[in-house]
Write an enzyme that holds these catalytic residues in place. Structure first.
Site, PDB file in Angstrom:
ATOM      1  N   GLY A 269     -17.133  21.581  33.010  1.00  0.00           N
ATOM      2  CA  GLY A 269     -17.868  21.164  31.812  1.00  0.00           C
ATOM      3  C   GLY A 269     -18.405  19.751  31.893  1.00  0.00           C
ATOM      4  N   GLY A 270     -18.628  19.158  30.708  1.00  0.00           N
ATOM      5  CA  GLY A 270     -19.220  17.829  30.638  1.00  0.00           C
ATOM      6  C   GLY A 270     -18.354  16.748  31.254  1.00  0.00           C
TER       7      GLY A 270
ATOM      8  CB  SER B 126      -9.190  11.025  18.716  1.00  0.00           C
ATOM      9  OG  SER B 126      -9.844   9.925  19.339  1.00  0.00           O
TER      10      SER B 126
ATOM     11  CE  LYS C 206     -16.808  13.839  26.132  1.00  0.00           C
ATOM     12  NZ  LYS C 206     -15.952  13.547  27.295  1.00  0.00           N
TER      13      LYS C 206
ATOM     14  CB  SER D 274     -11.183   6.857  19.971  1.00  0.00           C
ATOM     15  OG  SER D 274     -11.390   7.451  21.235  1.00  0.00           O
TER      16      SER D 274
ATOM     17  N   PRO E  96     -18.506  30.067  38.393  1.00  0.00           N
ATOM     18  CG  PRO E  96     -17.914  30.407  40.624  1.00  0.00           C
ATOM     19  CD  PRO E  96     -17.712  30.966  39.240  1.00  0.00           C
TER      20      PRO E  96
ATOM     21  N   GLY F 130     -12.371  22.394  36.702  1.00  0.00           N
ATOM     22  CA  GLY F 130     -13.175  22.561  35.505  1.00  0.00           C
ATOM     23  C   GLY F 130     -14.630  22.210  35.767  1.00  0.00           C
TER      24      GLY F 130
END
Length: 290
Positions: free
Chosen positions: A137-138, A20, A72, A22, A162, A135
């Site tokens: 996901g979140g 990361s 998430k 961040s 799907p 994709g």
């Protein structure tokens, strides 16, 4: 005698977390803003999230958490309240912790949406007409919301299962954007026709698709690709897209734009110039501001 306030602290959590950027981004912003607040990377697996959140609640000084995969969706169920668009998405990537006036209160936000929309807008994208998301996901949910924010009327989402991504249909209805789920074998054809592609796949997961595009000598595009997987960079998909004439937007750009929003949420009491904060963050990771 009044006890001194606990030192501020913040962190990014997820697993794995060592890659990361961040901590570099937030540290640069805090220095520029004169904020004293250590910001660390903490490896938290989904199985340990409940216990970690309980510890945050019981420890004063926490200002906020940046939340990355795979936490998430799980975090959205643990906070006390969510703001839009996190409430619609059911996905939280930012948690603001408020210890004032009693027990800690956790509010979940989603700054990934602003990250997607602002990164694409900075690259010149205006009202996409035929976008594709890779994709389900979140981060794909945030991508759909970001495209809706840019005015896209519809989006095709290519997924391997799907049925597992069916919630994106609900999200699209709530946000006023038509979502069409595509089986993964149709991804290459959809990408070739897209004016905007957002890959939300993990690093290297799109490599087979990239090889397919690179092998197609007739494939040319003037579209824009945002690949959220920024390590390694450029990705194989980004290379193939650029070779075909398209514009690439690094996932790092999305990370930068969403981090600016996180700093604002963590420290609403500190005056902030968004452009100046973005500039020092870019400098911290060697990114070029668009």
């Amino acid at each position: 005698m009044v006890a001194p306030a606990a030192p501020a602290r913040a962190a990014v959590i997820g697993s794995p977390i060592g890659h990361s950027k961040s901590p570099q981004l937030h540290a640069a912003a805090y220095r520029a803003l004169g904020i004293e607040c250590p910001y660390t990377a903490i490896d938290v697996a989904e199985a340990g999230l409940d216990a970690f959140v309980a510890g945050v609640r019981s420890t004063t000084g926490w200002r906020g958490l940046s939340v990355t995969m795979p936490l998430k969706a799980a975090m959205a169920r643990l906070v006390d309240a969510t703001t839009e668009p996190a409430a619609v998405l059911g996905v939280v990537n930012t948690v603001v912790v408020d210890h004032a006036g009693g027990p800690a209160r956790l509010t979940g936000h989603n700054t990934d949406v602003a990250g997607v929309a602002n990164a694409l807008a900075a690259a010149g994208v205006r009202r996409p007409r035929g976008p594709v998301v890779l994709g389900g996901g979140g981060t794909a949910a945030a991508a759909v919301a970001g495209l809706a924010r840019l005015g896209a009327p519809a989006v095709r989402v290519a997924v391997r299962r799907p049925d597992a991504a069916a919630d994106l249909l609900r999200i699209g209805t709530a946000l006023g954007i038509d979502v069409v789920l595509l089986p993964w074998p149709d991804a290459a054809e959809a990408v070739r026709a897209a004016d905007v592609v957002i890959s939300t796949l993990p690093p290297r997961a799109a490599d087979p698709l990239a090889v397919d595009l690179a092998a197609d000598a007739c494939f040319r595009t003037q579209g824009t690709l945002l690949d959220v997987a920024y390590d390694p960079w450029p990705s194989t998909l980004a290379d193939a897209w650029q070779h075909a004439g398209g514009t690439i937007v690094p996932g790092l750009d999305m990370l930068l734009h969403q981090a600016v929003e996180q700093v604002r949420l963590f420290f609403p009491d500190v005056p902030q110039d968004r452009g100046a904060v973005l500039e020092v963050m870019c400098d911290a990771v060697g990114a070029v501001r668009r």
